[in-house]
Design a protein around this motif. Structure first.
Motif, short mmCIF file in Angstrom:
data_model
loop_
_atom_site.label_atom_id
_atom_site.label_comp_id
_atom_site.label_asym_id
_atom_site.label_seq_id
_atom_site.Cartn_x
_atom_site.Cartn_y
_atom_site.Cartn_z
N THR A 177 -24.29 9.11 -41.98
CA THR A 177 -24.13 10.51 -42.35
C THR A 177 -22.76 10.68 -43.00
O THR A 177 -21.89 9.80 -42.89
N ASP A 178 -22.57 11.79 -43.66
CA ASP A 178 -21.30 12.01 -44.37
C ASP A 178 -20.45 13.10 -43.73
O ASP A 178 -19.54 13.62 -44.35
N ARG A 179 -20.77 13.40 -42.46
CA ARG A 179 -20.00 14.45 -41.79
C ARG A 179 -19.95 14.18 -40.29
O ARG A 179 -20.68 13.34 -39.76
N LEU A 180 -19.08 14.89 -39.62
CA LEU A 180 -18.87 14.73 -38.19
C LEU A 180 -19.79 15.67 -37.44
O LEU A 180 -19.42 16.80 -37.10
N GLU A 181 -21.03 15.21 -37.18
CA GLU A 181 -21.98 16.04 -36.45
C GLU A 181 -21.69 15.94 -34.95
O GLU A 181 -20.79 15.22 -34.52
N ALA A 182 -22.48 16.65 -34.15
CA ALA A 182 -22.17 16.83 -32.73
C ALA A 182 -22.08 15.52 -31.95
O ALA A 182 -21.18 15.33 -31.13
N ARG A 183 -23.01 14.57 -32.20
CA ARG A 183 -23.00 13.32 -31.44
C ARG A 183 -21.77 12.47 -31.77
O ARG A 183 -21.15 11.87 -30.89
N ALA A 184 -21.42 12.40 -33.04
CA ALA A 184 -20.23 11.65 -33.43
C ALA A 184 -18.98 12.27 -32.81
O ALA A 184 -18.08 11.56 -32.34
N LEU A 185 -18.92 13.60 -32.77
CA LEU A 185 -17.78 14.27 -32.17
C LEU A 185 -17.69 13.99 -30.68
O LEU A 185 -16.58 13.85 -30.13
N GLU A 186 -18.83 13.90 -30.00
CA GLU A 186 -18.83 13.56 -28.58
C GLU A 186 -18.27 12.15 -28.36
O GLU A 186 -17.50 11.91 -27.42
N PHE A 187 -18.66 11.24 -29.23
CA PHE A 187 -18.18 9.86 -29.12
C PHE A 187 -16.66 9.80 -29.34
O PHE A 187 -15.92 9.19 -28.56
N ILE A 188 -16.19 10.45 -30.39
CA ILE A 188 -14.77 10.45 -30.71
C ILE A 188 -13.96 11.11 -29.59
O ILE A 188 -12.86 10.64 -29.23
N ALA A 189 -14.49 12.17 -29.01
CA ALA A 189 -13.79 12.87 -27.93
C ALA A 189 -13.64 12.00 -26.69
O ALA A 189 -12.71 12.20 -25.89
N ALA A 190 -14.53 11.03 -26.51
CA ALA A 190 -14.49 10.15 -25.34
C ALA A 190 -13.70 8.87 -25.60
O ALA A 190 -13.49 8.08 -24.68
N ALA A 191 -13.27 8.65 -26.84
CA ALA A 191 -12.64 7.39 -27.22
C ALA A 191 -11.12 7.43 -27.02
O ALA A 191 -10.45 8.27 -27.63
N PRO A 192 -10.57 6.50 -26.22
CA PRO A 192 -9.12 6.43 -26.06
C PRO A 192 -8.47 5.43 -27.02
O PRO A 192 -7.26 5.22 -26.97
N PHE A 193 -9.28 4.81 -27.88
CA PHE A 193 -8.76 3.72 -28.70
C PHE A 193 -9.54 3.63 -30.01
O PHE A 193 -10.76 3.82 -30.03
N PHE A 236 -13.96 3.23 -33.61
CA PHE A 236 -13.71 3.84 -32.31
C PHE A 236 -14.38 3.03 -31.20
O PHE A 236 -15.55 2.66 -31.32
N LEU A 237 -13.64 2.77 -30.12
CA LEU A 237 -14.14 2.03 -28.97
C LEU A 237 -13.93 2.83 -27.70
O LEU A 237 -12.90 3.50 -27.55
N ILE A 238 -14.90 2.72 -26.79
CA ILE A 238 -14.84 3.37 -25.48
C ILE A 238 -15.06 2.30 -24.42
O ILE A 238 -16.10 1.63 -24.44
N PRO A 239 -14.13 2.08 -23.50
CA PRO A 239 -14.34 1.08 -22.45
C PRO A 239 -15.65 1.31 -21.69
O PRO A 239 -15.95 2.44 -21.29
N GLY A 240 -16.44 0.26 -21.55
CA GLY A 240 -17.73 0.36 -20.88
C GLY A 240 -18.89 0.67 -21.79
O GLY A 240 -20.05 0.61 -21.36
N VAL A 241 -18.62 0.97 -23.05
CA VAL A 241 -19.67 1.31 -24.01
C VAL A 241 -19.79 0.19 -25.04
O VAL A 241 -18.79 -0.19 -25.67
N GLY A 242 -20.99 -0.32 -25.22
CA GLY A 242 -21.19 -1.41 -26.16
C GLY A 242 -21.14 -0.97 -27.61
O GLY A 242 -20.62 -1.69 -28.46
N GLU A 243 -21.66 0.20 -27.89
CA GLU A 243 -21.67 0.68 -29.27
C GLU A 243 -20.25 1.09 -29.70
O GLU A 243 -19.44 1.50 -28.89
N THR A 244 -20.00 0.97 -30.97
CA THR A 244 -18.77 1.48 -31.55
C THR A 244 -19.15 2.48 -32.65
O THR A 244 -20.30 2.50 -33.11
#
Length: 207
Positions: A31-47, A105-113
Motif C-alpha cells: 500500500t502507499d499509505r499508513l493505514e490502521a494496521r501498519a500504524l498499530e505495528f509501528i506503535a508497538a515497535a521499539p526498534f 520495523f521490528l517488534i521483539p517476539g514478532v516474526g513479521e517485520t
C-alpha cells in the motif's frame, strides 16, 4: 564476486532462473499509505533500521526507543527523532545527497517485520523537536519520511535465526494476515484464512 566465477549471476534473467515465479499476491501486498494496521505495528515497535545510500555508499543505521517512538503525522508521513549518538551522521549526510530511504520495523517476539520505503528530509523545527522531548532533552533534528510503499515481510528469517528465542508475541500486534488484507489493493482477502495458510507455510516451507 569471486574472480572468474563461472556461476556468477549477473543479469535479471539469470537471477530469475534460480527462483520460482513470485506469487501475484506477494506482488500485490503493498500500500502507499499508513493505514490502521501498519500504524498499530509501528506503535508497538521499539526498534527500526534506517537504510540510506549516499556518495560514500549505503548505510544501515539502528534506531530505537520506547515503543511508538516513530510517530505518524498523517497517513503518508512518519516522524523519526534523531536521538543522541556518535555524531558520525552517516545516514543523515546520505539523505542530504539522496532522499531515498527505507525503514524496517521490528517488534521483539514478532516474526513479521514491516517495511516502509519513501523519501526523507531533515528538519530542526523547534515545535516538532519539542514533541519528541525525553528526560528534558530534545532530539537534534527530526527525520520526516514521506511514505511511498508499506508492506509486511514474512517471519521466515526471524524464525530461522531464532532471533527472539522463546519470547511470545505481544498482544495487540496485527497478524500477518491482517496486515496483508489491509495492504492488498483490489482483492478481498480474509485475514483469518490467510493467517491459517501462512502459518502452515511457515511450518512446511521454512527451507
Amino acid at each position: 564476486m569471486l574472480p572468474n566465477d563461472p556461476y556468477a549471476v549477473t543479469t535479471p534473467e539469470a537471477l530469475a532462473a534460480h527462483y520460482e515465479a513470485t506469487h501475484p499476491r506477494f506482488l500485490a501486498k503493498v500500500t502507499d499509505r499508513l493505514e490502521a494496521r501498519a500504524l498499530e505495528f509501528i506503535a508497538a515497535a521499539p526498534f527500526c533500521i534506517l537504510a540510506t545510500s549516499g556518495p560514500q555508499g549505503p548505510h544501515a543505521t539502528p534506531r530505537g526507543d520506547a515503543p511508538g517512538f516513530v510517530r505518524p503525522l498523517d497517513e503518508q508521513t512518519l516522524a523519526l527523532p534523531d536521538r543522541r549518538g556518535n555524531n558520525r551522521l552517516d545516514g543523515l549526510r546520505d539523505i542530504l545527497a539522496n532522499p531515498q530511504v527505507a525503514l524496517l520495523f521490528l517488534i521483539p517476539g514478532v516474526g513479521e517485520t514491516l517495511r516502509v520505503q519513501g523519501t526523507a528530509r531533515i528538519t530542526a523545527d523547534p515545535a516538532l523537536r519539542e514533541r519528541f522531548a525525553e528526560q528534558g532533552k530534545l532530539p537534534a533534528t527530526v527525520l520526516l519520511v514521506t511514505v511511498r510503499e508499506v508492506y509486511a515481510h514474512c517471519a521466515k528469517a526471524i524464525i530461522r535465526s531464532k532471533l527472539w528465542g522463546e519470547r511470545r508475541r505481544p498482544q495487540g500486534v496485527p497478524t500477518n494476515g491482517e496486515l496483508i488484507a489491509a495492504h492488498t489493493a483490489g482483492a478481498a482477502i480474509d485475514p483469518q484464512q490467510y493467517e491459517a495458510e501462512y502459518q502452515e507455510r511457515l511450518r512446511t516451507q521454512l527451507y
